[in-house]
Design a protein around this motif. Structure first.
Motif, PDB file in Angstrom:
ATOM      1  N   VAL A  14       0.866  -1.183   0.000  1.00 23.23           N
ATOM      2  CA  VAL A  14       0.000   0.000   0.000  1.00 23.23           C
ATOM      3  C   VAL A  14       0.899   1.227   0.000  1.00 23.23           C
ATOM      4  O   VAL A  14       1.750   1.388   0.881  1.00 23.23           O
ATOM      5  CB  VAL A  14      -0.941   0.021   1.213  1.00 23.23           C
ATOM      6  CG1 VAL A  14      -1.781   1.303   1.211  1.00 23.23           C
ATOM      7  CG2 VAL A  14      -1.848  -1.210   1.208  1.00 23.23           C
ATOM      8  N   LEU A  15       0.710   2.069  -0.986  1.00 22.88           N
ATOM      9  CA  LEU A  15       1.519   3.275  -1.162  1.00 22.88           C
ATOM     10  C   LEU A  15       0.732   4.448  -0.582  1.00 22.88           C
ATOM     11  O   LEU A  15      -0.295   4.839  -1.113  1.00 22.88           O
ATOM     12  CB  LEU A  15       1.776   3.477  -2.662  1.00 22.88           C
ATOM     13  CG  LEU A  15       2.815   4.455  -3.174  1.00 22.88           C
ATOM     14  CD1 LEU A  15       2.921   4.311  -4.687  1.00 22.88           C
ATOM     15  CD2 LEU A  15       2.478   5.889  -2.841  1.00 22.88           C
ATOM     16  N   GLY A  16       1.197   4.961   0.552  1.00 26.23           N
ATOM     17  CA  GLY A  16       0.526   6.090   1.195  1.00 26.23           C
ATOM     18  C   GLY A  16      -0.098   5.699   2.505  1.00 26.23           C
ATOM     19  O   GLY A  16      -0.946   4.795   2.550  1.00 26.23           O
ATOM     20  N   GLY A  17       0.301   6.382   3.583  1.00 28.22           N
ATOM     21  CA  GLY A  17      -0.162   6.036   4.921  1.00 28.22           C
ATOM     22  C   GLY A  17      -1.180   6.995   5.490  1.00 28.22           C
ATOM     23  O   GLY A  17      -1.251   7.183   6.705  1.00 28.22           O
ATOM     24  N   GLY A  18      -1.988   7.630   4.612  1.00 28.15           N
ATOM     25  CA  GLY A  18      -3.129   8.384   5.106  1.00 28.15           C
ATOM     26  C   GLY A  18      -4.201   7.444   5.620  1.00 28.15           C
ATOM     27  O   GLY A  18      -4.024   6.214   5.628  1.00 28.15           O
ATOM     28  N   HIS A  19      -5.324   8.000   6.053  1.00 24.76           N
ATOM     29  CA  HIS A  19      -6.315   7.119   6.683  1.00 24.76           C
ATOM     30  C   HIS A  19      -6.860   6.082   5.707  1.00 24.76           C
ATOM     31  O   HIS A  19      -7.117   4.937   6.104  1.00 24.76           O
ATOM     32  CB  HIS A  19      -7.446   7.941   7.318  1.00 24.76           C
ATOM     33  CG  HIS A  19      -8.393   8.559   6.346  1.00 24.76           C
ATOM     34  ND1 HIS A  19      -8.123   9.732   5.679  1.00 24.76           N
ATOM     35  CD2 HIS A  19      -9.620   8.158   5.915  1.00 24.76           C
ATOM     36  CE1 HIS A  19      -9.138  10.023   4.893  1.00 24.76           C
ATOM     37  NE2 HIS A  19     -10.056   9.094   5.009  1.00 24.76           N
ATOM     38  N   ASN A  20      -7.010   6.422   4.415  1.00 20.31           N
ATOM     39  CA  ASN A  20      -7.489   5.423   3.464  1.00 20.31           C
ATOM     40  C   ASN A  20      -6.462   4.334   3.201  1.00 20.31           C
ATOM     41  O   ASN A  20      -6.815   3.156   3.055  1.00 20.31           O
ATOM     42  CB  ASN A  20      -7.893   6.102   2.151  1.00 20.31           C
ATOM     43  CG  ASN A  20      -9.281   6.708   2.210  1.00 20.31           C
ATOM     44  OD1 ASN A  20     -10.250   6.004   2.509  1.00 20.31           O
ATOM     45  ND2 ASN A  20      -9.387   7.992   1.941  1.00 20.31           N
ATOM     46  N   GLY A  21      -5.185   4.700   3.137  1.00 17.97           N
ATOM     47  CA  GLY A  21      -4.150   3.682   3.000  1.00 17.97           C
ATOM     48  C   GLY A  21      -4.127   2.739   4.185  1.00 17.97           C
ATOM     49  O   GLY A  21      -3.981   1.521   4.032  1.00 17.97           O
ATOM     50  N   LEU A  22      -4.287   3.286   5.384  1.00 17.42           N
ATOM     51  CA  LEU A  22      -4.320   2.458   6.591  1.00 17.42           C
ATOM     52  C   LEU A  22      -5.540   1.543   6.601  1.00 17.42           C
ATOM     53  O   LEU A  22      -5.450   0.373   6.994  1.00 17.42           O
ATOM     54  CB  LEU A  22      -4.320   3.345   7.833  1.00 17.42           C
ATOM     55  CG  LEU A  22      -2.984   4.010   8.171  1.00 17.42           C
ATOM     56  CD1 LEU A  22      -3.194   5.165   9.145  1.00 17.42           C
ATOM     57  CD2 LEU A  22      -2.009   2.996   8.759  1.00 17.42           C
ATOM     58  N   VAL A  23      -6.684   2.075   6.176  1.00 19.21           N
ATOM     59  CA  VAL A  23      -7.887   1.241   6.114  1.00 19.21           C
ATOM     60  C   VAL A  23      -7.675   0.080   5.150  1.00 19.21           C
ATOM     61  O   VAL A  23      -7.971  -1.084   5.468  1.00 19.21           O
ATOM     62  CB  VAL A  23      -9.112   2.085   5.697  1.00 19.21           C
ATOM     63  CG1 VAL A  23     -10.288   1.188   5.317  1.00 19.21           C
ATOM     64  CG2 VAL A  23      -9.522   3.032   6.823  1.00 19.21           C
ATOM     65  N   ALA A  24      -7.160   0.371   3.952  1.00 18.12           N
ATOM     66  CA  ALA A  24      -6.918  -0.690   2.976  1.00 18.12           C
ATOM     67  C   ALA A  24      -5.941  -1.722   3.525  1.00 18.12           C
ATOM     68  O   ALA A  24      -6.174  -2.939   3.424  1.00 18.12           O
ATOM     69  CB  ALA A  24      -6.385  -0.090   1.673  1.00 18.12           C
ATOM     70  N   ALA A  25      -4.843  -1.261   4.117  1.00 12.91           N
ATOM     71  CA  ALA A  25      -3.839  -2.187   4.651  1.00 12.91           C
ATOM     72  C   ALA A  25      -4.416  -3.039   5.772  1.00 12.91           C
ATOM     73  O   ALA A  25      -4.100  -4.233   5.885  1.00 12.91           O
ATOM     74  CB  ALA A  25      -2.626  -1.399   5.152  1.00 12.91           C
ATOM     75  N   ALA A  26      -5.261  -2.450   6.611  1.00 10.29           N
ATOM     76  CA  ALA A  26      -5.852  -3.209   7.713  1.00 10.29           C
ATOM     77  C   ALA A  26      -6.736  -4.336   7.192  1.00 10.29           C
ATOM     78  O   ALA A  26      -6.673  -5.482   7.678  1.00 10.29           O
ATOM     79  CB  ALA A  26      -6.650  -2.271   8.614  1.00 10.29           C
ATOM     80  N   TYR A  27      -7.574  -4.035   6.201  1.00  5.83           N
ATOM     81  CA  TYR A  27      -8.427  -5.081   5.631  1.00  5.83           C
ATOM     82  C   TYR A  27      -7.593  -6.171   4.967  1.00  5.83           C
ATOM     83  O   TYR A  27      -7.881  -7.377   5.109  1.00  5.83           O
ATOM     84  CB  TYR A  27      -9.378  -4.481   4.593  1.00  5.83           C
ATOM     85  CG  TYR A  27     -10.637  -3.883   5.168  1.00  5.83           C
ATOM     86  CD1 TYR A  27     -11.689  -4.690   5.593  1.00  5.83           C
ATOM     87  CD2 TYR A  27     -10.796  -2.504   5.261  1.00  5.83           C
ATOM     88  CE1 TYR A  27     -12.855  -4.150   6.105  1.00  5.83           C
ATOM     89  CE2 TYR A  27     -11.964  -1.946   5.774  1.00  5.83           C
ATOM     90  CZ  TYR A  27     -12.991  -2.769   6.200  1.00  5.83           C
ATOM     91  OH  TYR A  27     -14.149  -2.233   6.706  1.00  5.83           O
TER      92      TYR A  27
END
Length: 537
Positions: A14-27
């Protein structure tokens, strides 16, 4: 891989650690994929993450309570990772030149206030909200799926009334829509600020009413709600205030990611997306290392991604040029004040305590005509003389953010254009910030005398510090032509791209900006669906 050495191998990066990147990585991590998240900055969260505005004073840039999607909170068990909300009532206080609006959860109280602006205004407001919700049901737009095109939406209309309302919302201006339904300037100003928020587009422009459809789309996407469900509140803020400021959302997401084995690497700017033979192969980071993976999710600004990290071969030169050259018009300005005590709000309505008013979000805005003039000035490079502001006092619900008895007042102001007609932001930042303090003093008389420290951030600094291109918090306009099967480009609007294994997420994808987490959730679902299909075949 272009002469680089792969540092590590993952199923997905996942490229980018904003809240959407974190959400994607968590799932993705929760689903069992070996997942890495790479962030250029030393800290996670982007505008939603903790930022040290003043020495020892860390909180988020964003002030948007109540927008985080309930499905994200529940499915990732963010409460189990420490995320808590305080449900304020009222949810918002809006100050006018003369008087207030308070967004009570009790809709009867809301309508009585509107009737005080103009007899019958409460019923007119309710008719507008009901019509927008009905249109949302008719169009059947799901925030959990790639958006349909405008042509497809038009085909879903069934009655002349559907067509009339669709035309008003999607093709005419917000000003016309509000004039059709409402009488009082106060009600119109309330909804103008809600619909436009950060956009540098005047309310008279075609399509500007579509901002009022995001809540109806969200309601239509969820299971049927009872009449008293908090999710039915038409104004934002119904979920509540995160304890610890909005950055508490990022803290919980980080803990969730780590619990599922996500490898998080900060301070690592990505230099390009690596691909070969029509398939993504990973990402290269500064220094030459490559994190290899057969899938990459890019949750960064599309303009930055296509301009700086992708070559012409990845998705074709035409698509790359079209996205990289998109004009991003932003005008965000940040004011952070530390005060030795909270000045009381001026002239609150009878029966409203100072604590109630100070706990929720506050807004300052002028008349619809004033907002129109302010935006036109900003488009001409002239900072607003009367800035629109959205603010929170996070230390009310999170006193640990400061020691002792001081409080933090966090304000996002608008119509501070990135490109100035005269001068530059190095010289104009303090001037505009003090103008904001003067406006805030209409809400909090005596404010200036209580300030013990402050931080003003102009749009150029916001771009540099937070990676928001031209200080646009939504990664581009959110008008109909920028949203429906076109965000960020018609050929790549459904999270998947023609480059196999390469996906898009973030505020530059459907359904756009704000702290919902929906783009991250949707992109992760696309990845997991494709991974399952590949295993089957």
């Amino acid at each position: 891989m272009r002469g680089r050495t792969a540092e590590a191998e993952f199923d997905v990066v996942v490229l980018g650690g904003g809240h959407n990147g974190l959400v994607a990585a968590a799932y993705l991590g929760k689903a069992g994929l070996r997942t890495a998240l790479v962030e250029a900055r030393e800290t996670l969260g982007g505008p939603c993450g903790a930022y040290e505005f003043l020495p020892g004073r860390r909180l988020s840039f964003t002030n948007s309570p109540g927008s985080l999607d309930p499905a994200v909170v529940a499915e990732l068990d963010l409460a189990g990772f420490g995320l808590r909300f305080v449900p304020a009532d009222p949810t918002v206080v809006q100050r006018y030149d003369d008087g207030y609006f308070l967004g009570w959860r009790d809709q009867a109280r809301v309508e009585r206030q509107l009737d005080a602006f103009a007899p019958g205004e409460g019923a007119r407001y309710r008719r507008l909200v009901d019509d927008l919700e009905r249109l949302g049901r008719t169009l059947g737009v799901s925030l959990a799926e790639p958006s349909p095109s405008l042509a497809e939406l038009a085909r879903r209309l069934r009655t002349p009334e559907d067509e009339r309302l669709f035309t008003s919302v999607f093709l005419r201006g917000l000003t016309e829509l509000l004039d059709d339904y409402l009488v009082a300037d106060e009600t119109k100003a309330l909804l103008t600020m809600l619909a436009l928020n950060a956009h540098l587009v005047p309310p008279s422009a075609p399509g500007t009413a579509v901002g009022l459809m995001m809540r109806p789309f969200a309601l239509a996407s969820r299971a049927r709600l009872s009449a008293d469900d908090p999710g039915r509140v038409a104004l934002r803020g119904s979920t509540g205030l995160p304890v610890g400021s909005m950055s508490a959302i990022v803290d919980a997401l980080e803990r969730c990611c780590r619990s599922h084995g996500v490898h998080i690497r900060t301070g690592s700017p990505v230099t390009d997306v690596v691909h070969a033979a029509g398939r993504v192969r990973g990402v290269a980071v500064a220094g030459g290392d490559v994190l290899s993976a057969d899938r990459v999710v890019a949750a960064v600004s599309p303009v930055h991604l296509f301009r700086d990290l992708l070559d012409d071969e990845a998705l074709g030169p035409e698509v790359r040029r079209a996205v990289a050259s998109r004009r991003i018009r932003g005008s965000a300005f940040k004011v952070l004040l530390e005060v030795d005590g909270l000045p009381p709000y001026a002239d609150l309505p009878e029966g409203v305590s100072q604590t109630q008013a100070a706990t929720c979000q506050f807004r300052l805005g002028g008349s619809p005509a004033g907002i129109e003039r302010s935006i036109h000035d900003a488009l001409a490079g002239i900072p607003s003389q009367k800035p629109l502001m959205w603010g929170l006092i996070p230390t009310i619900t999170s006193p640990h953010l400061t020691p002792g008895d001081t409080h933090l007042i966090s304000v996002n102001a608008w119509h501070a254009p990135y490109d100035l007609r005269e001068g530059d932001w190095e010289s104009e930042t303090d001037k505009f910030g003090r103008r904001c303090v003067d406006e805030l003093s209409r809400l909090m008389p005596g404010l200036a005398d209580r300030i013990v420290d402050h931080r003003f951030m102009g749009p150029v600094e916001i771009e540099r510090e937070l990676g928001l291109v031209e200080s646009n918090i939504t990664h581009g306009d959110m008008l109909p032509g920028d949203l429906f099967a076109t965000r960020p480009h018609p050929e790549i609007a459904g999270y998947r791209t023609p480059l196999r294994g390469f996906y898009l997420s973030g505020s530059g994808t459907w359904p756009g900006g704000y702290v919902t987490g929906i783009p991250g959730r949707n992109a992760s679902r696309a990845v997991l669906s494709d991974a399952l299909n590949e295993r089957k075949h």
